[in-house]
Design a protein around this motif. Structure first.
Motif, PDB file in Angstrom:
ATOM      1  N   TYR A  59       0.843  -1.194   0.000  1.00 55.88           N
ATOM      2  CA  TYR A  59       0.000   0.000   0.000  1.00 55.88           C
ATOM      3  C   TYR A  59       0.885   1.254   0.000  1.00 55.88           C
ATOM      4  N   ASP A  62       0.288   6.879  -1.878  1.00 54.37           N
ATOM      5  CA  ASP A  62      -0.826   7.403  -2.654  1.00 54.37           C
ATOM      6  C   ASP A  62      -2.068   6.522  -2.529  1.00 54.37           C
ATOM      7  N   SER A  63      -1.860   5.213  -2.383  1.00 56.51           N
ATOM      8  CA  SER A  63      -3.007   4.307  -2.260  1.00 56.51           C
ATOM      9  C   SER A  63      -3.694   4.462  -0.909  1.00 56.51           C
ATOM     10  N   ILE A  65      -4.046   7.326   0.744  1.00 60.31           N
ATOM     11  CA  ILE A  65      -4.902   8.506   0.617  1.00 60.31           C
ATOM     12  C   ILE A  65      -6.108   8.206  -0.266  1.00 60.31           C
ATOM     13  N   GLU A  66      -5.919   7.385  -1.294  1.00 62.06           N
ATOM     14  CA  GLU A  66      -7.057   6.981  -2.133  1.00 62.06           C
ATOM     15  C   GLU A  66      -8.086   6.199  -1.327  1.00 62.06           C
ATOM     16  N   LEU A  67      -7.618   5.321  -0.443  1.00 56.37           N
ATOM     17  CA  LEU A  67      -8.541   4.580   0.424  1.00 56.37           C
ATOM     18  C   LEU A  67      -9.308   5.531   1.331  1.00 56.37           C
ATOM     19  N   ASP A  69      -9.927   8.692   0.743  1.00 56.26           N
ATOM     20  CA  ASP A  69     -10.857   9.443  -0.109  1.00 56.26           C
ATOM     21  C   ASP A  69     -12.118   8.636  -0.395  1.00 56.26           C
ATOM     22  N   ARG A  70     -11.931   7.381  -0.754  1.00 53.29           N
ATOM     23  CA  ARG A  70     -13.060   6.531  -1.144  1.00 53.29           C
ATOM     24  C   ARG A  70     -14.060   6.342  -0.012  1.00 53.29           C
ATOM     25  N   ASP A 259     -12.516  -0.492   3.683  1.00 51.75           N
ATOM     26  CA  ASP A 259     -13.871  -0.069   3.292  1.00 51.75           C
ATOM     27  C   ASP A 259     -14.902  -0.575   4.299  1.00 51.75           C
ATOM     28  N   GLY A 299      -9.804  14.193  -1.775  1.00 51.64           N
ATOM     29  CA  GLY A 299      -9.188  14.444  -3.063  1.00 51.64           C
ATOM     30  C   GLY A 299      -8.009  15.402  -3.008  1.00 51.64           C
ATOM     31  N   ARG A 301      -4.283  16.760  -0.815  1.00 50.78           N
ATOM     32  CA  ARG A 301      -3.157  16.256  -0.031  1.00 50.78           C
ATOM     33  C   ARG A 301      -2.680  17.312   0.958  1.00 50.78           C
TER      34      ARG A 301
END
Length: 301
Positions: A59, A62-63, A65-67, A69-70, A259, A299, A301
């Protein structure tokens, strides 16, 4: 305990028991309509995140922060083994990460960190180098009063910077830390994972400044019916100004399941009145860490 000390302790016990036995509806927000599906619009402050070395390849920053965000996680309180993980994440997304300094590094782990040579110097150097806003999460598996000098110094480091100790322990180590310094700022990790709900209630009532995160407690709180577990509902409503949700990503499996973890927290928050749900989701963290937390951070940083 002396007779005088016993007499002094009786009022605290009586107050705690009377509050514990009171119906939830008699306390703040207990009889208001739950927020329901509108909980999905709330930003989440994840008050218990780890970015440990085994996660770095699986992970990348960047992944993570994507998690976040989601799942509508606007910000997180992060500590890592070693601390480099926290700093990597904070440097990548400084507006999304509140860094904490975990003592664990090298051969110093959860069971022996307080005995590790050079621990005070390590903590002092890392606190000087980076803007950590807490020391922890650290474990006190078993009280050893021989560690008093170290803990007094750790408390002093935190007080000098006006930051929190994030402590994974049962109730008695928390009482001991407050006996060393009643003004220590403490976040009780997992709301004392392993302690019964009644013991959690009693400790929170005994120490009005004690804050807790509820990571790994989500299914206990959620219960099995239409309402929250009765005992946890009393805790959540009574101490709604001092609780924060969390995920505890202590192994990669927790990131794999992130999630579902955040969704489970939203499920129990959905059963609270809006005012209480907002506090636990993000508003308490806004106050405690002097941040502005909103969905506008998603979305970014």
């Amino acid at each position: 305990m002396t007779m005088l000390a016993l007499k002094r302790s009786i009022p605290v016990v009586v107050v705690a028991l009377s509050l514990w036995m009171a119906p939830a509806a008699t306390r703040a927000d207990g009889d208001h309509a739950p927020i329901g599906d509108a909980v999905q619009t709330l930003p989440i402050f994840d008050a218990h995140v780890h970015y440990k070395e085994p996660a770095w390849d699986s992970y990348p920053v960047d992944s993570i922060i994507e998690l976040m965000d989601r799942n509508g996680v606007a910000m997180g309180l992060v500590s890592s083994t070693p601390d480099e993980g926290t700093i990597m994440l904070w440097e990548y997304a400084p507006n999304r990460i509140v860094p904490e300094l975990r003592p664990y590094h090298g051969n110093a782990g959860s069971s022996n960190w307080a005995k590790s040579p050079g621990m005070e110097a390590y903590l002092a150097n890392r606190l000087e180098a980076y803007p950590h806003e807490g020391i922890g999460e650290f474990h006190i598996h078993r009280l050893d009063y021989n560690d008093e000098a170290l803990f007094r110094n750790v408390i002093a480091m935190a007080k000098a910077r006006d930051i929190y100790l994030h402590v994974h322990s049962g109730a008695e180590p928390i009482r001991w830390l407050y006996s060393l310094d009643p003004e220590a700022k403490i976040i009780w990790a997992h709301a004392g994972l392993g302690e019964r709900a009644s013991a959690v209630y009693s400790l929170m009532a005994e120490f009005p400044s004690l804050v807790a995160d509820t990571s790994l407690r989500e299914y206990e709180i959620l219960g099995s019916g239409d309402r929250l577990d009765q005992e946890w509902e009393k805790i959540v409503l009574t101490f709604q100004d001092r609780l924060m949700v969390g995920s505890d990503t202590w192994v990669n499996g927790q990131w794999d399941n992130y999630d579902a973890i955040i969704a489970s927290n939203r499920r129990w928050l959905a059963k609270l009145p809006r005012t209480a749900a907002e506090k636990l989701a993000y508003k308490n963290a806004e106050r405690l860490f002097d941040r502005k937390i909103s969905m506008k951070l998603i979305g970014t940083r």
